[in-house]
Structures are given as C-alpha cells and as structure tokens.
Design an enzyme around this catalytic site. Sequence first.
Site, mmCIF file in Angstrom:
data_model
loop_
_atom_site.group_PDB
_atom_site.id
_atom_site.type_symbol
_atom_site.label_atom_id
_atom_site.label_comp_id
_atom_site.label_asym_id
_atom_site.label_seq_id
_atom_site.Cartn_x
_atom_site.Cartn_y
_atom_site.Cartn_z
ATOM 1 C CB SER A 59 22.143 -12.593 13.388
ATOM 2 O OG SER A 59 22.698 -11.343 13.059
ATOM 3 C CE LYS A 62 25.092 -10.486 16.297
ATOM 4 N NZ LYS A 62 24.652 -10.442 14.888
ATOM 5 C CB SER A 119 20.846 -9.400 16.559
ATOM 6 O OG SER A 119 21.563 -10.320 15.768
#
Length: 431
Positions: A59, A62, A119
Amino acid sequence: MRSYNRHSFGVAVFLLFCIQLLTISSAQANPRYAAIVIDVESGDVLHSANADATRYPASLTKVMTLYMLFEALENGSMHLSQPMTVSSHAASMPASKLWLTAGSTISVEDAIKALVVRSANDVAVVVAEALGGSESGFARMMTQRAHELGMPDTVFRNASGLPDNGQITTARDMATLSIRVMQDFPQYYHYFSTQSFTYRGTTHTSHNRLLRNYAGADGLKTGFIRASGFNVATSAMRNDRRIVSVVMGGFTAASRDTHMADLLDRGFARLSMLQRGDWIAQADVLGDSMELPESPPASDLQLAAAPEAAGQPVGDERRLSFQSEMGVEMGSADDPIRALIAQAETPQSSGGNWAVQVGAFNDPDQARHLATRAADQLANLMRDLRVSVAESEGERRVFRARLIDLQENDAHSACNSLRAQGMDCMVVAHY
C-alpha cells in the site's frame, strides 16, 4: 533521542560497530528486508540496506496514487469537493476498503483521507478511474510519472498495491516519492498525518502507529501484503531537520515500527554528529542491515510468540495483541548501544524463573532451530543462555521454543533486543 555525553556516545557507537561485524554472519537475513534513511535538506543518505533491491510496494503504492491526485488538484482538473463515481470494479476490491457501493460517489477530499487512514483499495480504484479512465491506464500513467520523478526501478500495475508480481519498486524509489510528495505539494502533505476520519457515520483509525508513538513523526504511509511483508515510509522532524526513512519487509507491524523508530533515532544522532564535524560520524552508526530470522512455513506455525499471531486477517495491517502485552516502547529503548552499556554497568544474573518464548511449532527441530538462533542473536549481550523445547499439554502436539532460567529484567531486555532485530517474542513465567 536520550542524551549521552560526547565521549560515551562515541565509545558506544564504536562498540556497536564491532558487535555488528561479529554477529552479521551468524544471522540469516530476511530476503524481503530493505531500508534507507535520508536527510531531506542535504539529500545525504544516512543509512542504506538493500535500498536498490526489487521489492513489492504493497500500500505504499497509494502514495503515488495520491501524488497523481494532488497534481490534478494543482492543475485545476479536480477540486476537493468534486464527486467521483464508484464503478462496479472499484466496489469489488478486497479489504481494506471503505465498502463503497457501485453507482455511489465520494468526494476528492474524502478519498484522500480514506487512502491515508483506511488504505482503502476501493477508493484507490475510484481515483484511478477518475484520473486515467481505467485502473490499468492509470497504472501506466503512474509508472511514467514515477520515472520522471527519479524512480527508475518502479513499475505500477494497479493503484492500490494489491498483489501483482509485476508491481515492483525499491526502498530508494519509495523514499524519493515520499520526499517529492512533501516538496511538490506542501499544501496537501498535512493529509498524511491524519490519524482518523469519519465517513457516513463510521470513524476509521489509521494503521500508522508511528504517528502516535514516535515524537516528531508527521506522515506518510504503511503497507502490507504477504509477498512484501510489513512496509512503512515515515517522515519525522527534530531540531528543524527532517529525515525520511523507508523500511520494507518487516515480519510484523510491531517489529517494523520499532526498527523504524531506531533508524530514525540513529539517523538524527548521525546527522547531529555530521553537523558538529565529529570524526565518529564517518562510522555507520546504523549498521549494514537488520538481520531477521526466516519465517516458518504457515502450515507449521501455531504460535508466533502469541496465539493471535497465527491468524492471517485480511487487510493492510494485522493487529497483533502481543504488541500491547509486551509494552512496546518506541525508539532507543531497544537500542543495542544502550543494552551494551547496561550490560557493562550491571552484573548479569541467571537462574531465574522467567523465559523468552520465540515461537511454538508442530516440529520440535524447527522450534529448537529458532530458539538456538535467538540465543545466537543475544550472544553478545547475554552469556550461557539455555535453550528449551518443551511439549505443551493438550490434544495437539505443540513445541514451545524458549530461552529459559532468566531473571525477569533480563528476560524483558532479551526480548526487546530480539524485537529490535526483527524476531517476535514474549516474556513468560517458567518454572
């Protein structure tokens, strides 16, 4: 970081360097581990370990998705209150997610908060489709922009960081991205320090415990998939100097966070020495790598120090209860320098009724292997450690891997030292 006088700190750094030379060959490196620490003002690399080796971003992806969204806000093609439509593809994404429904909308500002705090994989796809038409098209845009930003070893295949063998990066590239997002968009960087937000009546809390537990930390992002291990990119300020650090491949969120805190502490210490011109600043006070044990096969693992660790919940982070049970303190409390000083000043005791448990397995040989490895990692701090592999009572055979006959204080010190090296453990009574 706790203060030392100049002479004592220099001696401690030298001793730590010697210890690392003696022990680095005795532990097996975690193949997923990588780290880098950078002084943002000068661009100096204060520490690097496998920084250019290929890793999965999870993640941390992101952060790039948000970078692209911030660019759209900057050039006026998007605005914070603008609604973005949720497609069926976005709604179908696995957790972590905001559980958006197809056909609904979410504002750009809520999307930013959802990406940072939750997230949310479904929100990442909403942003991708709003900016690139499709997630695959947006991933190509992300890759091209990443290369333009100075991230030559990064390829994106999706906007979320969900598993894809072709989605790769390096710790150095992630540090570059972290620095660029705060330098290029200072007006939006504050979102990365958001610890909670409420969406449609539900309050979501950040996975990023470093923001709460490390003084001076003010962003960025955590990440986890099975292939990557536990990742984190962190920025922190101290005495008007900013450090950005990336850690990839942690075995748990707790050990990753503790290691990150130690890297930041030592990074600020080295930065201070460099500013003063101390000769010792030329030594690598951070060491070459964080040596971690191999993770046992999932089929054999019954307890990774605590029963909750055997589960594999879906999501960006797993919440492991042994973090609170052991009373984790961030930063230099786990610093091997401090442990070495304490050993020199305090007579070592033995023969106690406490133990350090490092795991429990179906296979007694595997249990003994891990316990022996733990003893080896503590050899320079504690002498004559006793290894125990005991079968637990119950219908199913489970062998506990422990270091036994310790005083309670020594057991906690040993466990803290193991955790600083990436090995999970817990202190237990042993009679």
